[in-house]
Design a protein around this motif. Structure first.
Motif, PDB file in Angstrom:
ATOM      1  N   ASN A 162      -8.390  21.743  11.430  1.00  0.00           N
ATOM      2  CA  ASN A 162      -7.486  22.305  10.431  1.00  0.00           C
ATOM      3  C   ASN A 162      -8.135  23.532   9.786  1.00  0.00           C
ATOM      4  OD1 ASN A 162      -5.360  20.129  10.433  1.00  0.00           O
ATOM      5  ND2 ASN A 162      -7.154  18.909   9.924  1.00  0.00           N
ATOM      6  N   PHE A 163      -7.294  24.454   9.324  1.00  0.00           N
ATOM      7  CA  PHE A 163      -7.776  25.688   8.697  1.00  0.00           C
ATOM      8  C   PHE A 163      -7.164  25.799   7.312  1.00  0.00           C
ATOM      9  CE2 PHE A 163      -7.279  30.263   7.775  1.00  0.00           C
ATOM     10  CZ  PHE A 163      -8.610  30.660   7.834  1.00  0.00           C
ATOM     11  N   ILE A 164      -8.011  25.787   6.281  1.00  0.00           N
ATOM     12  CA  ILE A 164      -7.565  25.849   4.901  1.00  0.00           C
ATOM     13  C   ILE A 164      -8.158  27.103   4.272  1.00  0.00           C
ATOM     14  CG2 ILE A 164      -7.276  24.535   2.782  1.00  0.00           C
ATOM     15  CD1 ILE A 164      -6.451  22.955   5.252  1.00  0.00           C
ATOM     16  N   ALA A 165      -7.340  27.955   3.667  1.00  0.00           N
ATOM     17  CA  ALA A 165      -7.850  29.228   3.156  1.00  0.00           C
ATOM     18  C   ALA A 165      -7.205  29.614   1.835  1.00  0.00           C
ATOM     19  CB  ALA A 165      -7.630  30.343   4.183  1.00  0.00           C
ATOM     20  N   ASN A 166      -7.962  30.398   1.051  1.00  0.00           N
ATOM     21  CA  ASN A 166      -7.464  30.996  -0.195  1.00  0.00           C
ATOM     22  C   ASN A 166      -6.776  29.972  -1.084  1.00  0.00           C
ATOM     23  OD1 ASN A 166      -7.076  33.326   2.102  1.00  0.00           O
ATOM     24  ND2 ASN A 166      -7.908  34.133   0.190  1.00  0.00           N
ATOM     25  N   SER A 167      -7.420  28.826  -1.247  1.00  0.00           N
ATOM     26  CA  SER A 167      -6.817  27.737  -2.004  1.00  0.00           C
ATOM     27  C   SER A 167      -7.784  27.217  -3.061  1.00  0.00           C
ATOM     28  CB  SER A 167      -6.418  26.591  -1.066  1.00  0.00           C
ATOM     29  OG  SER A 167      -5.478  27.028  -0.101  1.00  0.00           O
ATOM     30  N   TYR A 168      -7.217  26.572  -4.086  1.00  0.00           N
ATOM     31  CA  TYR A 168      -7.994  26.009  -5.192  1.00  0.00           C
ATOM     32  C   TYR A 168      -7.560  24.573  -5.411  1.00  0.00           C
ATOM     33  CZ  TYR A 168      -9.379  25.077 -10.044  1.00  0.00           C
ATOM     34  OH  TYR A 168      -9.900  24.515 -11.179  1.00  0.00           O
ATOM     35  N   ILE A 169      -8.525  23.647  -5.459  1.00  0.00           N
ATOM     36  CA  ILE A 169      -8.187  22.261  -5.762  1.00  0.00           C
ATOM     37  C   ILE A 169      -9.164  21.721  -6.798  1.00  0.00           C
ATOM     38  CG2 ILE A 169      -7.139  21.816  -3.509  1.00  0.00           C
ATOM     39  CD1 ILE A 169      -9.655  20.246  -2.777  1.00  0.00           C
ATOM     40  N   GLU A 170      -8.655  20.850  -7.644  1.00  0.00           N
ATOM     41  CA  GLU A 170      -9.468  20.198  -8.656  1.00  0.00           C
ATOM     42  C   GLU A 170      -8.985  18.767  -8.811  1.00  0.00           C
ATOM     43  OE1 GLU A 170      -8.651  22.393 -12.233  1.00  0.00           O
ATOM     44  OE2 GLU A 170      -6.725  21.403 -12.537  1.00  0.00           O
ATOM     45  N   ASN A 171      -9.798  17.949  -9.486  1.00  0.00           N
ATOM     46  CA  ASN A 171      -9.295  16.620  -9.808  1.00  0.00           C
ATOM     47  C   ASN A 171      -8.736  16.630 -11.219  1.00  0.00           C
ATOM     48  OD1 ASN A 171     -11.476  16.487 -11.526  1.00  0.00           O
ATOM     49  ND2 ASN A 171     -12.217  14.524 -10.774  1.00  0.00           N
ATOM     50  N   SER A 172      -8.374  15.472 -11.720  1.00  0.00           N
ATOM     51  CA  SER A 172      -7.686  15.411 -13.012  1.00  0.00           C
ATOM     52  C   SER A 172      -8.609  15.673 -14.187  1.00  0.00           C
ATOM     53  CB  SER A 172      -7.015  14.045 -13.183  1.00  0.00           C
ATOM     54  OG  SER A 172      -7.970  13.011 -13.003  1.00  0.00           O
ATOM     55  N   GLY A 173      -9.895  15.877 -13.914  1.00  0.00           N
ATOM     56  CA  GLY A 173     -10.822  16.209 -14.980  1.00  0.00           C
ATOM     57  C   GLY A 173     -11.366  15.023 -15.748  1.00  0.00           C
ATOM     58  N   MET A 213     -11.988  28.522   4.170  1.00  0.00           N
ATOM     59  CA  MET A 213     -12.361  29.912   3.906  1.00  0.00           C
ATOM     60  C   MET A 213     -11.832  30.330   2.534  1.00  0.00           C
ATOM     61  SD  MET A 213     -11.681  33.284   6.292  1.00  0.00           S
ATOM     62  CE  MET A 213     -12.810  32.650   7.530  1.00  0.00           C
ATOM     63  N   SER A 214     -12.691  30.967   1.728  1.00  0.00           N
ATOM     64  CA  SER A 214     -12.302  31.367   0.365  1.00  0.00           C
ATOM     65  C   SER A 214     -11.629  30.201  -0.354  1.00  0.00           C
ATOM     66  CB  SER A 214     -11.382  32.589   0.399  1.00  0.00           C
ATOM     67  OG  SER A 214     -12.056  33.692   0.955  1.00  0.00           O
ATOM     68  N   PHE A 215     -12.279  29.067  -0.305  1.00  0.00           N
ATOM     69  CA  PHE A 215     -11.736  27.799  -0.792  1.00  0.00           C
ATOM     70  C   PHE A 215     -12.568  27.352  -1.993  1.00  0.00           C
ATOM     71  CE2 PHE A 215     -11.298  23.105  -0.504  1.00  0.00           C
ATOM     72  CZ  PHE A 215      -9.920  22.999  -0.452  1.00  0.00           C
ATOM     73  N   THR A 216     -11.918  27.078  -3.125  1.00  0.00           N
ATOM     74  CA  THR A 216     -12.640  26.702  -4.338  1.00  0.00           C
ATOM     75  C   THR A 216     -12.343  25.250  -4.703  1.00  0.00           C
ATOM     76  OG1 THR A 216     -12.690  28.949  -5.227  1.00  0.00           O
ATOM     77  CG2 THR A 216     -12.927  27.152  -6.801  1.00  0.00           C
ATOM     78  N   ILE A 217     -13.409  24.511  -4.987  1.00  0.00           N
ATOM     79  CA  ILE A 217     -13.314  23.110  -5.376  1.00  0.00           C
ATOM     80  C   ILE A 217     -13.920  22.966  -6.760  1.00  0.00           C
ATOM     81  CG2 ILE A 217     -14.052  20.763  -4.821  1.00  0.00           C
ATOM     82  CD1 ILE A 217     -14.309  21.729  -1.904  1.00  0.00           C
ATOM     83  N   PHE A 219     -17.644  25.837   5.733  1.00  0.00           N
ATOM     84  CA  PHE A 219     -17.170  26.569   4.563  1.00  0.00           C
ATOM     85  C   PHE A 219     -17.666  28.007   4.637  1.00  0.00           C
ATOM     86  CE2 PHE A 219     -16.353  22.368   3.195  1.00  0.00           C
ATOM     87  CZ  PHE A 219     -15.449  22.433   2.142  1.00  0.00           C
ATOM     88  N   TYR A 220     -16.744  28.942   4.429  1.00  0.00           N
ATOM     89  CA  TYR A 220     -17.082  30.357   4.422  1.00  0.00           C
ATOM     90  C   TYR A 220     -16.573  30.962   3.112  1.00  0.00           C
ATOM     91  CZ  TYR A 220     -17.799  29.599   9.402  1.00  0.00           C
ATOM     92  OH  TYR A 220     -18.243  29.124  10.614  1.00  0.00           O
ATOM     93  N   GLY A 221     -17.490  31.476   2.304  1.00  0.00           N
ATOM     94  CA  GLY A 221     -17.090  32.028   1.020  1.00  0.00           C
ATOM     95  C   GLY A 221     -16.586  30.943   0.087  1.00  0.00           C
ATOM     96  N   GLY A 222     -15.863  31.356  -0.934  1.00  0.00           N
ATOM     97  CA  GLY A 222     -15.324  30.401  -1.890  1.00  0.00           C
ATOM     98  C   GLY A 222     -16.395  29.859  -2.811  1.00  0.00           C
ATOM     99  N   SER A 223     -16.115  28.718  -3.430  1.00  0.00           N
ATOM    100  CA  SER A 223     -17.001  28.178  -4.457  1.00  0.00           C
ATOM    101  C   SER A 223     -16.886  26.664  -4.514  1.00  0.00           C
ATOM    102  CB  SER A 223     -16.637  28.777  -5.821  1.00  0.00           C
ATOM    103  OG  SER A 223     -17.405  28.217  -6.845  1.00  0.00           O
ATOM    104  N   ILE A 224     -18.036  25.998  -4.669  1.00  0.00           N
ATOM    105  CA  ILE A 224     -18.076  24.555  -4.906  1.00  0.00           C
ATOM    106  C   ILE A 224     -18.604  24.350  -6.314  1.00  0.00           C
ATOM    107  CG2 ILE A 224     -19.012  22.336  -4.170  1.00  0.00           C
ATOM    108  CD1 ILE A 224     -19.298  23.499  -1.368  1.00  0.00           C
ATOM    109  N   GLN A 225     -17.730  23.950  -7.225  1.00  0.00           N
ATOM    110  CA  GLN A 225     -18.074  23.780  -8.627  1.00  0.00           C
ATOM    111  C   GLN A 225     -18.025  22.288  -8.954  1.00  0.00           C
ATOM    112  OE1 GLN A 225     -15.296  26.219 -10.830  1.00  0.00           O
ATOM    113  NE2 GLN A 225     -15.445  27.866  -9.339  1.00  0.00           N
ATOM    114  N   SER A 226     -19.130  21.600  -8.694  1.00  0.00           N
ATOM    115  CA  SER A 226     -19.147  20.156  -8.896  1.00  0.00           C
ATOM    116  C   SER A 226     -20.581  19.701  -9.091  1.00  0.00           C
ATOM    117  CB  SER A 226     -18.518  19.434  -7.696  1.00  0.00           C
ATOM    118  OG  SER A 226     -19.308  19.635  -6.537  1.00  0.00           O
ATOM    119  N   VAL A 227     -20.721  18.423  -9.408  1.00  0.00           N
ATOM    120  CA  VAL A 227     -22.049  17.862  -9.594  1.00  0.00           C
ATOM    121  C   VAL A 227     -22.709  17.547  -8.253  1.00  0.00           C
ATOM    122  CG1 VAL A 227     -23.330  15.932 -10.611  1.00  0.00           C
ATOM    123  CG2 VAL A 227     -21.410  16.958 -11.846  1.00  0.00           C
TER     124      VAL A 227
END
Length: 262
Positions: free
Chosen positions: A139-150, A169-173, A192-200
């Motif tokens: 599967n190919f996922i690009a230019n997307s942003y996902i988060e949990n309920s916080g 690609m350019s995928f932010t978590i 993963f290419y580019g994007g950001s992993i913002q997690s613990v």
């Protein structure tokens, strides 16, 4: 619901609709926001044995499933919104579908991909327990942003249950409280290419089988990146708190083989 006999061609097009679950309307009045009712088992659109289907500009509110696709090949889903659904989009045995400009908000799970070769671009998920579950390959996922309920202790925004060759690609978590990506034992390679992993943390539950390849992805929020090397040793590197001690750049970067770039 839409369907056809296998082998026939179709040019079905569904567009410009709002589909509400039971209890979200009273007469002609749409009720204000309320949590998903677990007693509601309604489905918005069921796609079965149908190819080349197009669904555009449809909103799904308060349903067990917004869309379920089973044997729906080469479908095209654009400009969809899933609100307060148990699962917004659920796909199984429906290879080579494409999704573009979709949003899942306040859902239990935004997207469930159990079909190979799905392309999802600008498919976002916010304030949902889980943004995306993948249990398929290539599967190919690009230019997307996902988060949990916080919520502290919540699920990872991205869960890879099984499959190989999935590319982001350019995928932010984003999950400031816990795990950003969770690999299940049956999951293999993800890139993963580019994007950001913002997690613990990023957790590989089977380090001998799970493989995370990261290239130019920004690692923030003190992420613990767990990975295995060629010897099968389970490693953890905390970033960026250890950056000064290890001489790593902040943010850190990894090459295509998962090696740290100093």
């Amino acid at each position: 619901m839409t369907g056809k006999q296998s082998g026939a061609s179709t040019n079905n097009w569904i567009k410009d609709l709002v589909i509400y679950g039971r209890g979200y309307c009273k007469g002609k009045v749409i009720l204000p926001y309320k949590p998903y009712d677990t007693a509601n088992h309604e489905m918005g659109i069921f796609v079965y044995r149908c190819d080349d289907l197009k669904i555009d500009n449809v909103k799904f509110v308060g349903l067990k499933y917004g869309i379920v696709s089973n044997l729906g090949y080469f479908a095209n889903y654009t400009n969809l919104r899933f609100e307060n659904c148990d699962s917004g989009f659920y796909s199984t045995q429906s290879a080579s579908a494409s999704l573009y400009n979709c949003l899942a908000t306040q859902c239990t799970v935004g997207y469930v991909l159990r079909s190979d070769q799905t392309t999802a671009i600008s498919c976002n998920s916010e304030h949902s327990k889980v943004g995306m579950i993948i249990a398929s390959s290539n599967n190919f996922i690009a230019n997307s942003y996902i988060e949990n309920s916080g919520n502290p202790g919540g699920e990872a925004p991205l869960i890879i249950q099984k499959g190989d060759g999935n590319t982001f690609m350019s995928f932010t978590i984003a999950n400031k409280y816990g795990t950003g990506i969770s690999f299940y034992p049956a999951a293999k390679r993800a890139s993963f290419y580019g994007g950001s992993i913002q997690s613990v943390s990023v957790v590989l539950k089977d380090p001998t089988a799970n493989e995370l390849l990261v290239n130019g992805t920004q690692i923030t929020n003190g992420t613990n990146l767990y990975r295995n090397d060629a010897t099968g040793i389970f490693k953890s590197i905390k970033i960026p708190s250890q950056a000064s001690a290890t001489g790593l750049k902040t943010p850190a970067y990894f090459d295509a083989n998962g090696n740290l770039v100093k």
